[in-house]
Every structure is written in structure tokens, then in C-alpha cells.
Design a protein around this motif. Structure first.
Motif, PDB file in Angstrom:
ATOM      1  N   UNK A  20       1.384   6.162  -0.638  1.00 50.86           N
ATOM      2  CA  UNK A  20       1.701   4.813  -1.109  1.00 50.86           C
ATOM      3  C   UNK A  20       2.117   4.009   0.118  1.00 50.86           C
ATOM      4  N   UNK A  21       1.405   2.913   0.381  1.00 49.90           N
ATOM      5  CA  UNK A  21       1.660   2.082   1.562  1.00 49.90           C
ATOM      6  C   UNK A  21       1.963   0.662   1.106  1.00 49.90           C
ATOM      7  N   UNK A  22       3.113   0.150   1.525  1.00 48.45           N
ATOM      8  CA  UNK A  22       3.431  -1.262   1.284  1.00 48.45           C
ATOM      9  C   UNK A  22       3.018  -2.013   2.544  1.00 48.45           C
ATOM     10  N   UNK A  23       2.308  -3.128   2.369  1.00 50.56           N
ATOM     11  CA  UNK A  23       1.683  -3.779   3.524  1.00 50.56           C
ATOM     12  C   UNK A  23       1.498  -5.274   3.288  1.00 50.56           C
ATOM     13  N   UNK A  24       1.023  -5.926   4.360  1.00 47.57           N
ATOM     14  CA  UNK A  24       0.589  -7.322   4.314  1.00 47.57           C
ATOM     15  C   UNK A  24      -0.902  -7.330   4.624  1.00 47.57           C
ATOM     16  N   UNK A  25      -1.684  -7.983   3.763  1.00 48.62           N
ATOM     17  CA  UNK A  25      -3.122  -8.105   3.967  1.00 48.62           C
ATOM     18  C   UNK A  25      -3.494  -9.578   3.796  1.00 48.62           C
ATOM     19  N   UNK A  49       1.157  -7.791  -4.938  1.00 52.67           N
ATOM     20  CA  UNK A  49       2.526  -7.730  -5.444  1.00 52.67           C
ATOM     21  C   UNK A  49       3.332  -8.858  -4.805  1.00 52.67           C
ATOM     22  N   UNK A  50       4.481  -9.102  -5.337  1.00 57.20           N
ATOM     23  CA  UNK A  50       5.399 -10.085  -4.758  1.00 57.20           C
ATOM     24  C   UNK A  50       6.549  -9.413  -4.031  1.00 57.20           C
ATOM     25  N   UNK A  51       6.581  -8.062  -4.042  1.00 56.66           N
ATOM     26  CA  UNK A  51       7.790  -7.388  -3.570  1.00 56.66           C
ATOM     27  C   UNK A  51       7.512  -6.192  -2.668  1.00 56.66           C
ATOM     28  N   UNK A  52       6.556  -6.301  -1.771  1.00 56.11           N
ATOM     29  CA  UNK A  52       6.327  -5.241  -0.787  1.00 56.11           C
ATOM     30  C   UNK A  52       7.269  -5.405   0.404  1.00 56.11           C
ATOM     31  N   UNK A  55      11.113 -10.989   3.315  1.00 54.35           N
ATOM     32  CA  UNK A  55      10.947 -11.709   4.573  1.00 54.35           C
ATOM     33  C   UNK A  55      10.013 -10.915   5.469  1.00 54.35           C
ATOM     34  N   UNK A  56      10.493 -10.410   6.572  1.00 51.76           N
ATOM     35  CA  UNK A  56       9.665  -9.604   7.460  1.00 51.76           C
ATOM     36  C   UNK A  56      10.088  -8.137   7.457  1.00 51.76           C
ATOM     37  N   UNK A  57      10.989  -7.766   6.546  1.00 55.97           N
ATOM     38  CA  UNK A  57      11.483  -6.394   6.483  1.00 55.97           C
ATOM     39  C   UNK A  57      10.879  -5.668   5.282  1.00 55.97           C
ATOM     40  N   UNK A  58      10.885  -4.340   5.343  1.00 55.54           N
ATOM     41  CA  UNK A  58      10.435  -3.539   4.202  1.00 55.54           C
ATOM     42  C   UNK A  58      11.328  -3.817   2.995  1.00 55.54           C
ATOM     43  N   UNK A  59      10.759  -3.717   1.817  1.00 58.50           N
ATOM     44  CA  UNK A  59      11.532  -3.864   0.591  1.00 58.50           C
ATOM     45  C   UNK A  59      12.477  -2.675   0.442  1.00 58.50           C
TER      46      UNK A  59
END
Length: 100
Positions: A20-25, A49-52, A55-59
Motif C-alpha cells: 500500500x503506497x500513499x503518493x502524489x500523482x 483520495x483526499x487524505x494521503x 500538506x507536504x507530510x505523510x498522513x
């Protein structure tokens, strides 16, 4: 794709961890699930999602728990002073994401 963080958890009960990878695409927050499936082969699921991130930090740090015989992977937190809960789970050979 800018990966924020990643985790390994067996969501579908096949004794193989999904990644499972939380990311910005393309400036959108996303969650990817990488699945090595013996029947269907390697598969990638990507969900908006709205919650990965915050700001610029991991959820918030995620947690896994059993709900009956189902493994659930989730994280929660506050964003713009509003609580949220993100939940990942398997269903009918696929994966689902729910957001509250």
C-alpha cells in the motif's frame, strides 16, 4: 508519481502481503495497492483520495485490524479541523477504499 510512504499488509487473506503506497500523482493525492495474485497475476489498483498527505507530510500512521475474517487497513486524522477516516479492504477479488 511521488511516493510519500508505503506499507505491506495481507488485505485479501492469500498469505501474500499487498503493498500500500500513499503518493502524489499529477498533484492529486492517491493510494496505490500492488497485488501479487496467483490467479490473476500482478495487479495495481490506484485510488484518488483526499487524505494521503497533510500538506507536504505523510498522513497519520495507519493501522490494521481484523473485522470478522476481513483484514482492514486504515488511518485517521484531522485535516482543516475536520476528522477523517480512510479504510482499505478486499472485496470479491478486488480492493475497496472508503472515506469518512
Amino acid at each position: 508519481l511521488n511516493a510519500v510512504d508505503g506499507f505491506a499488509v495481507d488485505l485479501d487473506g492469500d498469505k501474500e502481503d499487498e503493498k500500500v503506497i500513499r503518493a502524489i500523482f499529477k498533484e492529486k493525492e492517491v493510494v496505490l495497492i500492488l497485488d501479487k495474485d496467483k490467479v490473476n497475476g500482478n495487479r495495481t489498483f490506484i485510488y484518488s483520495t483526499e487524505h494521503a498527505i497533510h500538506g507536504k507530510m505523510a498522513a497519520a500512521e495507519p493501522f490494521a485490524f481484523m473485522a470478522g475474517d476481513q483484514t482492514v487497513f486504515a488511518w485517521s486524522g484531522l485535516e482543516d479541523k475536520k476528522p477523517y477516516l480512510e479504510v482499505l479492504y478486499s472485496q470479491d477479488g478486488s480492493f475497496m477504499i472508503a472515506e469518512w
